[in-house]
Design an enzyme around this catalytic site. Structure first.
Site, mmCIF file in Angstrom:
data_model
loop_
_atom_site.group_PDB
_atom_site.id
_atom_site.type_symbol
_atom_site.label_atom_id
_atom_site.label_comp_id
_atom_site.label_asym_id
_atom_site.label_seq_id
_atom_site.Cartn_x
_atom_site.Cartn_y
_atom_site.Cartn_z
ATOM 1 C CD GLU A 17 -2.814 1.130 2.405
ATOM 2 O OE1 GLU A 17 -3.682 0.234 2.305
ATOM 3 O OE2 GLU A 17 -2.758 1.918 3.350
ATOM 4 C CG HIS A 151 -14.725 0.574 12.976
ATOM 5 N ND1 HIS A 151 -15.362 1.635 13.576
ATOM 6 C CD2 HIS A 151 -13.999 1.097 11.963
ATOM 7 C CE1 HIS A 151 -15.049 2.751 12.932
ATOM 8 N NE2 HIS A 151 -14.221 2.453 11.944
HETATM 9 P P1 FAD Z 1 -17.926 0.935 7.547
HETATM 10 O O1 FAD Z 1 -17.871 -0.396 6.920
HETATM 11 O O2 FAD Z 1 -19.040 1.826 7.171
HETATM 12 O O3 FAD Z 1 -17.887 0.698 9.138
HETATM 13 C C1 FAD Z 1 -17.711 1.783 10.045
HETATM 14 C C2 FAD Z 1 -18.434 1.446 11.354
HETATM 15 O O4 FAD Z 1 -19.835 1.442 11.135
HETATM 16 C C3 FAD Z 1 -18.099 0.074 11.926
HETATM 17 O O5 FAD Z 1 -18.155 0.167 13.324
HETATM 18 C C4 FAD Z 1 -19.224 -0.816 11.400
HETATM 19 O O6 FAD Z 1 -19.449 -1.962 12.217
HETATM 20 C C5 FAD Z 1 -20.397 0.160 11.443
HETATM 21 N N1 FAD Z 1 -21.400 -0.120 10.408
HETATM 22 C C6 FAD Z 1 -21.174 -0.510 9.126
HETATM 23 N N2 FAD Z 1 -22.343 -0.624 8.466
HETATM 24 C C7 FAD Z 1 -23.327 -0.282 9.344
HETATM 25 C C8 FAD Z 1 -24.731 -0.194 9.263
HETATM 26 N N3 FAD Z 1 -25.375 -0.496 8.126
HETATM 27 N N4 FAD Z 1 -25.412 0.205 10.373
HETATM 28 C C9 FAD Z 1 -24.794 0.508 11.528
HETATM 29 N N5 FAD Z 1 -23.438 0.424 11.673
HETATM 30 C C10 FAD Z 1 -22.725 0.042 10.594
HETATM 31 N N6 FAD Z 1 -9.365 5.766 5.362
HETATM 32 C C11 FAD Z 1 -9.178 6.755 4.431
HETATM 33 O O7 FAD Z 1 -9.554 7.919 4.676
HETATM 34 N N7 FAD Z 1 -8.567 6.494 3.229
HETATM 35 C C12 FAD Z 1 -8.135 5.245 2.903
HETATM 36 O O8 FAD Z 1 -7.594 5.040 1.822
HETATM 37 C C13 FAD Z 1 -8.310 4.186 3.856
HETATM 38 N N8 FAD Z 1 -7.913 2.917 3.583
HETATM 39 C C14 FAD Z 1 -8.144 1.912 4.491
HETATM 40 C C15 FAD Z 1 -7.772 0.593 4.168
HETATM 41 C C16 FAD Z 1 -7.975 -0.436 5.082
HETATM 42 C C17 FAD Z 1 -7.561 -1.846 4.713
HETATM 43 C C18 FAD Z 1 -8.558 -0.164 6.346
HETATM 44 C C19 FAD Z 1 -8.754 -1.277 7.356
HETATM 45 C C20 FAD Z 1 -8.942 1.129 6.670
HETATM 46 C C21 FAD Z 1 -8.754 2.185 5.748
HETATM 47 N N9 FAD Z 1 -9.159 3.486 6.023
HETATM 48 C C22 FAD Z 1 -8.942 4.495 5.100
HETATM 49 C C23 FAD Z 1 -9.774 3.820 7.330
HETATM 50 C C24 FAD Z 1 -11.320 3.714 7.271
HETATM 51 O O9 FAD Z 1 -11.826 4.726 6.435
HETATM 52 C C25 FAD Z 1 -11.836 3.874 8.715
HETATM 53 O O10 FAD Z 1 -11.459 2.783 9.492
HETATM 54 C C26 FAD Z 1 -13.319 4.190 8.850
HETATM 55 O O11 FAD Z 1 -13.564 4.610 10.198
HETATM 56 C C27 FAD Z 1 -14.250 3.022 8.588
HETATM 57 O O12 FAD Z 1 -14.317 2.727 7.246
HETATM 58 P P2 FAD Z 1 -15.113 1.401 6.751
HETATM 59 O O13 FAD Z 1 -15.095 1.410 5.288
HETATM 60 O O14 FAD Z 1 -14.616 0.211 7.474
HETATM 61 O O15 FAD Z 1 -16.574 1.782 7.298
#
Ligand code: FAD
Length: 295
Positions: A17, A151
């Protein structure tokens, strides 16, 4: 090439990455660093996406440059929570036009401003909203994030895995984990998500800690558990930069070998735009990466 096909091959592989520059003036140094990493010929490379939209176009410039010059399959990250539908539609079109078909679909972190705003007005609340949209807009291979240590916003692991399953059911092809420093956490997590019916490949994220300053930042960002073995290493070598770098590369290598030995065929390295660290790990694994031990 789509990442789901790379993962299907079951060959042992490594991916890296990198992150885009925050401003135009540092584009050149990032270009050089990311090209040096691409020259190591990893299985694929991912480029993160700066939350908030401002500098987000650099993600694609970096990914496009590597794809065109080194033919390394690229994974473009895309976050949605701080964007509106028009900006996301534009980004998706740009990714398509660049010939990149792998997208890491993320929500992004919540800023204080977002936390205090009215959620009913957001175009995207969770990553799953972006995943549904990507499925409609093209033949993308979609990755999503997962959290072996839960998370930070989730009340508990059961709830976190329930939402993870919703993401996967919406069309995710593979998952990449938040950084882990203890592989047992990953193996336990894998067991639990398989029990919950999530069957897509999961790539463990490994962060080589090669200077002491990174430790605090890594814990703050990820909330990751630091095993005693890891703490002892940092305590011992933190004051000697060369020793710390060597020890950090060795620790990450050891984690990767353990993963491969347990039939986890891919590891994603948070290489932090450091070609020397990426090369150090590749060199340590040269014979292992040269052949596949699996059918
Ligand atoms: P989600 O999947 O939306 O989850 C976030 C939270 O909401 C979790 O607690 C989940 O359990 C909860 N949740 C999910 N769906 C629902 C629902 N329908 N109802 C209620 N609760 C729900 N950040 C950046 O800014 N840029 C990047 O390029 C970047 N790359 C990353 C790459 C990896 C491999 C990882 C692990 C993280 C990365 N992040 C990046 C950080 C990421 O944006 C954060 O961790 C963010 O807080 C959560 O993103 P997510 O896509 O997991 O969110």
């Amino acid at each position: 090439m789509q990442i789901k096909d790379i993962l299907k091959s079951r060959n042992i592989s490594l991916s890296f990455e990198v992150f885009p520059p925050k401003k135009e003036s540092s584009f050149e140094s990032v270009r050089i660093a990311t090209e040096e990493i691409a020259a190591l010929k990893p299985a694929f490379m991912s480029v993160t996406y700066g939350a908030g939209g401002g500098t987000s176009e650099y993600t694609l410039s970096v990914a496009k440059n590597i794809k065109e010059k080194y033919s390394v399959p690229m994974l473009a990250h895309l976050t949605c929570v701080s964007s509106d539908r028009a900006l996301i539609a534009k980004r998706i079109e740009e990714i398509k036009e660049a010939g990149i078909s792998n997208i890491m679909a993320l929500r992004g972190d919540l800023t204080d401003e977002l936390e205090n705003s009215d959620r009913s007005k957001w175009d995207y609340v969770h990553a799953v909203d972006l995943i549904y949209e990507l499925k409609q807009k093209g033949d993308f291979c979609i990755g999503a994030a997962c959290y072996p240590e839960v998370h930070p916003e989730s009340a508990n692991q059961r709830e976190d895995i329930k939402h993870l399953k919703e993401k996967v059911d919406a069309g995710v092809d593979f998952l990449t984990t938040q950084m882990i420093f203890d592989n047992n956490l990953f193996y336990n997590f894998l067991y639990k998500i398989r029990e919950a019916g999530i069957s897509v490949p999961v790539i463990p994220g490994i962060m080589p800690i090669t200077n002491a300053n990174q430790v605090e930042r890594a814990i703050k960002l990820s909330g990751a558990f630091m095993p005693q073995r890891f703490r002892a290493m940092v305590d011992k070598f933190a004051s000697d930069p060369d020793a710390m770098k060597q020890a950090g590369i060795a620790y990450a290598t050891d984690q990767i070998i353990d993963l491969y030995a347990n039939d986890i065929t891919n590891a994603h390295i948070y290489s932090m735009n450091k070609p020397d660290v990426a090369a150090g790990i590749m060199n340590n694994l040269s014979a292992i990466l040269g052949k596949s031990f699996l059918e």
